[in-house]
Design a protein around this motif. Structure first.
Motif, PDB file in Angstrom:
ATOM      1  N   ASP A 155      38.854  45.759  50.980  1.00  0.00           N
ATOM      2  CA  ASP A 155      40.130  45.245  51.592  1.00  0.00           C
ATOM      3  C   ASP A 155      40.365  44.128  51.357  1.00  0.00           C
ATOM      4  O   ASP A 155      41.607  43.189  51.181  1.00  0.00           O
ATOM      5  CB  ASP A 155      40.333  45.952  53.084  1.00  0.00           C
ATOM      6  CG  ASP A 155      40.387  47.405  53.539  1.00  0.00           C
ATOM      7  OD1 ASP A 155      40.776  47.897  52.339  1.00  0.00           O
ATOM      8  OD2 ASP A 155      40.007  47.810  54.450  1.00  0.00           O
ATOM      9  N   SER A 156      39.263  43.404  51.533  1.00  0.00           N
ATOM     10  CA  SER A 156      39.447  41.715  51.519  1.00  0.00           C
ATOM     11  C   SER A 156      39.827  41.469  49.933  1.00  0.00           C
ATOM     12  O   SER A 156      40.143  40.310  49.590  1.00  0.00           O
ATOM     13  CB  SER A 156      38.024  41.048  51.941  1.00  0.00           C
ATOM     14  OG  SER A 156      37.847  41.112  53.303  1.00  0.00           O
ATOM     15  N   THR A 157      38.864  41.960  48.827  1.00  0.00           N
ATOM     16  CA  THR A 157      39.244  41.569  47.726  1.00  0.00           C
ATOM     17  C   THR A 157      40.872  41.966  47.402  1.00  0.00           C
ATOM     18  O   THR A 157      41.321  41.014  46.787  1.00  0.00           O
ATOM     19  CB  THR A 157      38.247  42.501  46.667  1.00  0.00           C
ATOM     20  OG1 THR A 157      36.991  42.553  47.091  1.00  0.00           O
ATOM     21  CG2 THR A 157      38.719  42.311  45.273  1.00  0.00           C
ATOM     22  N   SER A 158      41.411  43.193  47.852  1.00  0.00           N
ATOM     23  CA  SER A 158      42.733  43.339  47.709  1.00  0.00           C
ATOM     24  C   SER A 158      43.491  42.262  48.210  1.00  0.00           C
ATOM     25  O   SER A 158      44.386  42.000  47.650  1.00  0.00           O
ATOM     26  CB  SER A 158      43.023  44.742  48.105  1.00  0.00           C
ATOM     27  OG  SER A 158      44.236  45.047  47.864  1.00  0.00           O
ATOM     28  N   TYR A 159      43.312  41.821  49.303  1.00  0.00           N
ATOM     29  CA  TYR A 159      44.133  41.048  50.025  1.00  0.00           C
ATOM     30  C   TYR A 159      44.178  39.645  49.356  1.00  0.00           C
ATOM     31  O   TYR A 159      45.110  39.108  49.129  1.00  0.00           O
ATOM     32  CB  TYR A 159      43.503  40.439  51.752  1.00  0.00           C
ATOM     33  CG  TYR A 159      44.279  39.462  52.414  1.00  0.00           C
ATOM     34  CD1 TYR A 159      45.600  39.860  52.733  1.00  0.00           C
ATOM     35  CD2 TYR A 159      43.462  38.390  52.348  1.00  0.00           C
ATOM     36  CE1 TYR A 159      46.234  38.745  53.521  1.00  0.00           C
ATOM     37  CE2 TYR A 159      44.407  37.255  52.962  1.00  0.00           C
ATOM     38  CZ  TYR A 159      45.637  37.524  53.571  1.00  0.00           C
ATOM     39  OH  TYR A 159      46.230  36.490  54.150  1.00  0.00           O
ATOM     40  N   TRP A 160      42.894  39.133  48.988  1.00  0.00           N
ATOM     41  CA  TRP A 160      42.758  37.660  48.235  1.00  0.00           C
ATOM     42  C   TRP A 160      43.602  37.705  47.092  1.00  0.00           C
ATOM     43  O   TRP A 160      44.018  36.531  46.587  1.00  0.00           O
ATOM     44  CB  TRP A 160      41.362  37.356  48.460  1.00  0.00           C
ATOM     45  CG  TRP A 160      41.051  36.767  49.645  1.00  0.00           C
ATOM     46  CD1 TRP A 160      40.152  37.218  50.761  1.00  0.00           C
ATOM     47  CD2 TRP A 160      41.838  35.722  50.512  1.00  0.00           C
ATOM     48  NE1 TRP A 160      40.285  36.484  51.883  1.00  0.00           N
ATOM     49  CE2 TRP A 160      41.297  35.519  52.131  1.00  0.00           C
ATOM     50  CE3 TRP A 160      42.777  34.823  50.419  1.00  0.00           C
ATOM     51  CZ2 TRP A 160      41.756  34.669  52.850  1.00  0.00           C
ATOM     52  CZ3 TRP A 160      43.233  33.847  51.236  1.00  0.00           C
ATOM     53  CH2 TRP A 160      42.522  33.957  52.661  1.00  0.00           C
ATOM     54  N   TYR A 161      43.094  38.830  46.022  1.00  0.00           N
ATOM     55  CA  TYR A 161      43.958  38.783  44.785  1.00  0.00           C
ATOM     56  C   TYR A 161      45.419  38.862  44.875  1.00  0.00           C
ATOM     57  O   TYR A 161      45.978  38.069  44.353  1.00  0.00           O
ATOM     58  CB  TYR A 161      43.351  40.080  44.094  1.00  0.00           C
ATOM     59  CG  TYR A 161      42.204  39.838  43.131  1.00  0.00           C
ATOM     60  CD1 TYR A 161      41.903  38.790  42.615  1.00  0.00           C
ATOM     61  CD2 TYR A 161      41.165  40.806  43.065  1.00  0.00           C
ATOM     62  CE1 TYR A 161      40.757  38.452  41.532  1.00  0.00           C
ATOM     63  CE2 TYR A 161      39.978  40.767  42.479  1.00  0.00           C
ATOM     64  CZ  TYR A 161      39.929  39.866  41.636  1.00  0.00           C
ATOM     65  OH  TYR A 161      38.761  39.498  40.875  1.00  0.00           O
TER      66      TYR A 161
END
Length: 871
Positions: free
Chosen positions: A356-362
Motif C-alpha cells: 500500500d505504501s509503495t503504491s501510494y508513494w510511486y
C-alpha cells in the motif's frame, strides 16, 4: 524572537511545546505585519513611499516569514514609484521578498518575485544611473537563472545567464564572472551537455581572482561532468582540488557539494560505506544550509543507505527530506527534490514489501513530477527537463505490472495505465493549458504574437547561420517576455484526479477498447481495457525496428512493395498486430482509443490485417482514434457542435508547388452539399486563416504541406508558407480540422511526446480534433476518401466512425487488389476528441424557388376555377 526562544525553553511537555510554538509563531508573524502597517496611514498621508518600502524591506529581513505575506505588503503601495530613490527601494523590496522565499525552499513563489524584479529592471533599463545601483546581475539574474535550472526550464535559465554575463562584461564587473559562468555550467550539467560544462568552467576559472571561493564551485562542476563522462580519474582530481581549497570566502553549499561529489566517486568505485561517511559529514553542516539544500543532502544519504540495503534507515532519511517542505492538500509540492524524496520512499517500501505504501508513494512521485513540470514553458525549440525522472517512472509502472502478474487484481493495471498516461504528452497538455489561458486573458498583447510569427517565418526562410543565431536569440527574448506576461509562477498549479480518471475509464470502456503504450528504457508496456476485461503485455525485446522497416517499405517508399507482393504485406502486418495488439478482441461497431508511444505513433493500426492470409483490416472493423495522452479526454467536451465548413483549395500553381486539381473537386463537393465558405489557398493571407481557426467552424485544408525539410518546421502552403513556429502563437476554437494534404501528421519524433507535426500543433492551440496524413497521399484517392468521410460524418456525426465508414465505402468501390493498397486509403488518421459534429446542410435555394413558383401557379388555377364557378 527572544520571547519565542524563552517560551520554548520553559515548555517541558511535547504537546504543550508544539502548541506554544504554533501560537507564538502566529503572534510573531502577526506582530511584525502590524509593525509594517501601524504607521501606514501616516506614511501614506505624507506620501513617504520610500519610507514605507524601506520599512517593509527591514521587517521582512527581521521576520522572513513575512515574505509569505508579500501580496498584502505590495498591495499597500498606494502609487507607482516616481523618483529614482523610490524605484530603487521598490526594486530592493521585490528582490528581498524573492530571496527569503528562496531561502525557505519556495522555488515557485521566489521565481515569481524575481521575475517581477527583472520586469521592473527592464522597464527602467534606459535609466543608466538607476540601473547601475540595481546590480541586476547579482541580485536578480543569478538567483533567477538558478531557479529556472532547479525547475528544469533550461532555455529560460540560459537566456538569463547569458544576459547577466553580457551585462557584467559591459559594466566592467569582472569579479562576477566566475560565479555567473558557474551558474551557466550548472544548467548545462543538468542538460547533460558535459563537454559544454568543461568549456564554461574553464572560462570561469580563467576569470578567478585571488582567493575567490567560487573556485570550489567550478572545480565541483568539472568533477561532476567528468564523472558523468566516465572519466573517474579526472573527476577525482578536480574533486580533490575542491576539497583542498582553503579560503574564508567559501559558500557552505559548495563545501557540502564537494563532500557529496566525493561520495558519488566512491559509489562508482563500489565503496558505498565510505561514501556514506562523506555524506554524513556533509549533513553535519545542515544547520548552515537553506531548507532545500538540507533536503537534498538527506535524499543523498537515503539513496546511499538504500544501496546498502538498510531500508528502514533509508526510509527515515527520505521522510526527513520531505519534512522540509509543506505539502499542499494534494500531498504535492512543486520541486524536484520533493519528487526525489517520494521516489526514494516508494523504493524503500517496495523492499520492505509494504504494498500500500509503495503504491501510494510511486503515484505521488509521478504526480508530483507532472505537477512541477507545469512551471516549464514549452516552445518549439525550448529545452527543459519534462521527463527528467523517466527511469524512476518506468520503475513505478513496471512494479504495478509485476504486482498484477502476482495478484491478478485489475486495480494494479489501471494504476500502471494511470502512471503511463501521466508521463506522456505533457508538453502538449501544458501547451493546451497555456492556450486556454490566452483565450481567457484579454491582457495578452497581440503585438508579441505578431512579432514572434514574423521571426519564426524569417528563421525558416534564411539560410545564413549567423542570421539564424540572431533570430533564435530574438525569439528566445520575445518568448520570455510573453512568459513574463503570463505570470505562470503566480498561478495555482493543478493535477488530474486518479478517481476522475478511473470513473472516465469505466464509462468509456462500455463501448470502446482503450489501448495504452508506454515505451521505457527497458521495456514496452501495453495495457488494454475493454468492457470484458483488462490485459497487459510487457515486451522486453522491442526496439521498434519492425515498425520502422514496415512503414518505410510499405508507406514512405510508395505503393510498390504492396503491389509486388500483397500477401507478404498481409503476413508482415498481421505479425505486427499480434505483437502490438495482443489479445485484442476485434468486433464490429466498437471503437478503439489508442494512446501510442515511440514508433507506434508511425504505425497505421487501421491497416493491419486480422489474418496473414486475408485482407481483412482492423480499420474496417473498428473506428480508431489516437491520443497523445488519455488525460486529454478527461475534460473533453462531448456536446454536439453545429458547424459550417471553411474550405481552402489549392487550385493554381503557387510558390513552386503544382496545382491540386482534386482539391477544387473536394471543395466544390462540400459547397454543393453543406454550408461552406470557399477560399483559394494561394490567395489566403495568414490572418484569414487565423480568423478561421477561431470561428467555431470546421476547417478543410486541401493544400500542399511539407513535413521534412532543413527548417525543422513543417509548413502548409497558403499565400505564404505557414510554419509550425508561427502556428504556435495562436488560439483556435474549431471543432474539427481536416488536413487533406501530404504528411500533415508527420514530423520530428520526440520521446514520450510523439511527432511534432502540424496536426499536433493545431491540437495544442485548441482544435478539437484533427484528421491528418502520415505520408505523401494520392490526390485522386484522397478526393474520394474525403468525400466519403463528409457523407458519413453527416450520418454518424463522430469523426472516427465517419473515417472508418469512409474507408469501407472506398474499398467497396475499389475491388482490384492494387486499388485496395493501404497506401491509398490508410494515410489519414484521427487525433483528438471524438466529439459529435452536425454539418449544416446547404439550403437548396433552386428547388425552393421552383417549389414556391409551382405553389403560386397552383393557387392561381384554384382561384380561377372558383371564379368560373361563381360565373
Amino acid at each position: 524572537m527572544a520571547i519565542v526562544k524563552q517560551a520554548i525553553r520553559q515548555c517541558k511537555k511535547p504537546l504543550l511545546l508544539a502548541g506554544t510554538v504554533i501560537m507564538l509563531f502566529f503572534i510573531y508573524a502577526t506582530t511584525f505585519q502590524d509593525l509594517i502597517f501601524k504607521d501606514y496611514n501616516e506614511l501614506k498621508t505624507q506620501d513617504a513611499l520610500t519610507d514605507y518600502l524601506n520599512l517593509a524591506f527591514d521587517q521582512i529581513d527581521e521576520a522572513p516569514v513575512l515574505a509569505n505575506k508579500a501580496d498584502s505588503i505590495v498591495a499597500k503601495i498606494w502609487r507607482s514609484p516616481i523618483t529614482d530613490e523610490e524605484k530603487l527601494a521598490y526594486y530592493h523590496l521585490l528582490t528581498n521578498i524573492a530571496y527569503h522565499l528562496l531561502q525557505s525552499g519556495q522555488i515557485q513563489a521566489s521565481t515569481r518575485w524575481y521575475e517581477q524584479a527583472y520586469a521592473f529592471y527592464r522597464q527602467e533599463k534606459t535609466n543608466g544611473t538607476l540601473v547601475q545601483e540595481m546590480e541586476v546581475e547579482e541580485y536578480v539574474c543569478k538567483p533567477l537563472g538558478n531557479n529556472y535550472t532547479r525547475i528544469g526550464d533550461f532555455s529560460k535559465a540560459i537566456l538569463i545567464q547569458q544576459t547577466a554575463i553580457a551585462l557584467a562584461i559591459e559594466n566592467g564587473k569582472y569579479e562576477m564572472l566566475p560565479a555567473l559562468y558557474a551558474n551557466m555550467a550548472t544548467t548545462h550539467l543538468n542538460m547533460q551537455e558535459y563537454e559544454v560544462v568543461q568549456e564554461i568552467c574553464n572560462k570561469g576559472i580563467s576569470a578567478l581572482q585571488q582567493n575567490d571561493g567560487t573556485a570550489v564551485l567550478l572545480y565541483n562542476l568539472k568533477a561532476q561532468a567528468y564523472l558523468e563522462m566516465q572519466q573517474k580519474d579526472s573527476a577525482r582530481l578536480w574533486n580533490e582540488k575542491a576539497l583542498r581549497f582553503n579560503s574564508s570566502n567559501i559558500n557552505n553549499n559548495w563545501i557540502v557539494t564537494s563532500l557529496i561529489d566525493r561520495a558519488y566517486i566512491l559509489t562508482v568505485e563500489d565503496k558505498q560505506s565510505e561514501a556514506l561517511g562523506y555524506l554524513l559529514k556533509a549533513w553535519s553542516q545542515n544547520d548552515l544550509l537553506a531548507t532545500r539544500e538540507r533536503a537534498k543532502v538527506a535524499n543523498e544519504i537515503g539513496i546511499c543507505l538504500l544501496s546498502l540495503h538498510r531500508f528502514v534507515e533509508s526510509k527515515d532519511w527520505f521522510s526527513q527530506a520531505l519534512n522540509n517542505f509543506k505539502l499542499d492538500t494534494l500531498g504535492l509540492y512543486p520541486d524536484y527534490t520533493v519528487t526525489a524524496s517520494m521516489f526514494g520512499l516508494a523504493k524503500c517500501y517496495e523492499q520492505l514489501h509494504d504494498i500500500d505504501s509503495t503504491s501510494y508513494w510511486y503515484e505521488q512521485a509521478v504526480l508530483n513530477d507532472y505537477y512541477t513540470q507545469q512551471l516549464i514553458d514549452t516552445w518549439l525549440f525550448s529545452e527543459g527537463s519534462i521527463y527528467f525522472n523517466e527511469t524512476n517512472t518506468e520503475q513505478a509502472i513496471a512494479w504495478n505490472h509485476s504486482l498484477y502478474d502476482a495478484t491478478k487484481k485489475e486495480a494494479y493495471l489501471i494504476k500502471a495505465l494511470w502512471l503511463a498516461e501521466l508521463s506522456k504528452g505533457r508538453k502538449l497538455m501544458y501547451e493546451q493549458q497555456r492556450t486556454r489561458q490566452w483565450q481567457s486573458d484579454s491582457s495578452v498583447t497581440t503585438y508579441l504574437f505578431e512579432a514572434l510569427r514574423e521571426d519564426y517565418f524569417l528563421l525558416a526562410q534564411t539560410t545564413d547561420e549567423e542570421q539564424k543565431t540572431l533570430i533564435k536569440k530574438r525569439i528566445a527574448e520575445k518568448e520570455y517576455q510573453l512568459s513574463l506576461k503570463g505570470n505562470v509562477f503566480a498561478q495555482s498549479l493543478s493535477a488530474p484526479s486518479y478517481q476522475k480518471f478511473v470513473d472516465w475509464l469505466n464509462e468509456i470502456r462500455r463501448d470502446n477498447t482503450v489501448i495504452s503504450y508506454y515505451s521505457g528504457n527497458r521495456s514496452l508496456y501495453i495495457v488494454s481495457v475493454s468492457k470484458e476485461d483488462v490485459s497487459h503485455t510487457v515486451d522486453t525485446t522491442s526496439s521498434f525496428a519492425d515498425i520502422y522497416d514496415f512503414v518505410n517499405t510499405y508507406f514512405y517508399e510508395g505503393p510498390t512493395a504492396f503491389n509486388n507482393n500483397p500477401y507478404a504485406y498481409a503476413k508482415a502486418s498481421h505479425a505486427l498486430l499480434q505483437k502490438y495488439l495482443p489479445g485484442i478482441g476485434i468486433t464490429n461497431n466498437t471503437s478503439l482509443i489508442v494512446s501510442p508511444a515511440g514508433a507506434l505513433h508511425l504505425l497505421p493500426l487501421e491497416a493491419l490485417c486480422l489474418s496473414e492470409n486475408t485482407f481483412t483490416y482492423l480499420g474496417l472493423q473498428q473506428a480508431v482514434s489516437y491520443q497523445y495522452s488519455l488525460l486529454q479526454l478527461l475534460n473533453a467536451h462531448s456536446d454536439e457542435v453545429c458547424a459550417v465548413i471553411n474550405a481552402f483549395a489549392f487550385e493554381k500553381p503557387h510558390l513552386g508547388f503544382p496545382a491540386l486539381p482534386s482539391s477544387k473537386d473536394e471543395v466544390d463537393f462540400l459547397a454543393k452539399h453543406f454550408k461552406t465558405q470557399k477560399y483559394a489557398a494561394a490567395k489566403t493571407a495568414n490572418k484569414v486563416f487565423y480568423d478561421a481557426l477561431n470561428s467555431n467552424d470546421i476547417i478543410h485544408l486541401a493544400s500542399h504541406a511539407v513535413a521534412d525539410d532543413n527548417t525543422h518546421q513543417p509548413y502548409i502552403v497558403l499565400k505564404e508558407k505557414l510554419y509550425l513556429g508561427q502556428i504556435q502563437f495562436n488560439t483556435a476554437r474549431c471543432p474539427l480540422m481536416v488536413l487533406a494534404a501530404c504528411e500533415t501528421g508527420k514530423g520530428t519524433m520526440i520521446q514520450h511526446e510523439g511527432m511534432q507535426s502540424l496536426g499536433r500543433s493545431l491540437l495544442s492551440k485548441g482544435v478539437g480534433g484533427v484528421l491528418s496524413s502520415r505520408w505523401a497521399v494520392d490526390d485522386a484517392a484522397t478526393k474520394t476518401l474525403i468525400q466519403h468521410f463528409y457523407k458519413e460524418l453527416e450520418k454518424v456525426k463522430t469523426p472516427a466512425q465517419a473515417l472508418k465508414n469512409a474507408r469501407i465505402a472506398y474499398l467497396k468501390n475499389h475491388t482490384h487488389v492494387a486499388a485496395q493498397n493501404p497506401w491509398l486509403w490508410a494515410a489519414f488518421y484521427y487525433q483528438g476528441v471524438n466529439q459529435p459534429i452536425i454539418l449544416q446542410s446547404k439550403i437548396p435555394y433552386g428547388y425552393i424557388v421552383i417549389a414556391v413558383a409551382m405553389l403560386l401557379v397552383g393557387l392561381f388555377f384554384i382561384r380561377q376555377k372558383k371564379f368560373l364557378k361563381r360565373g
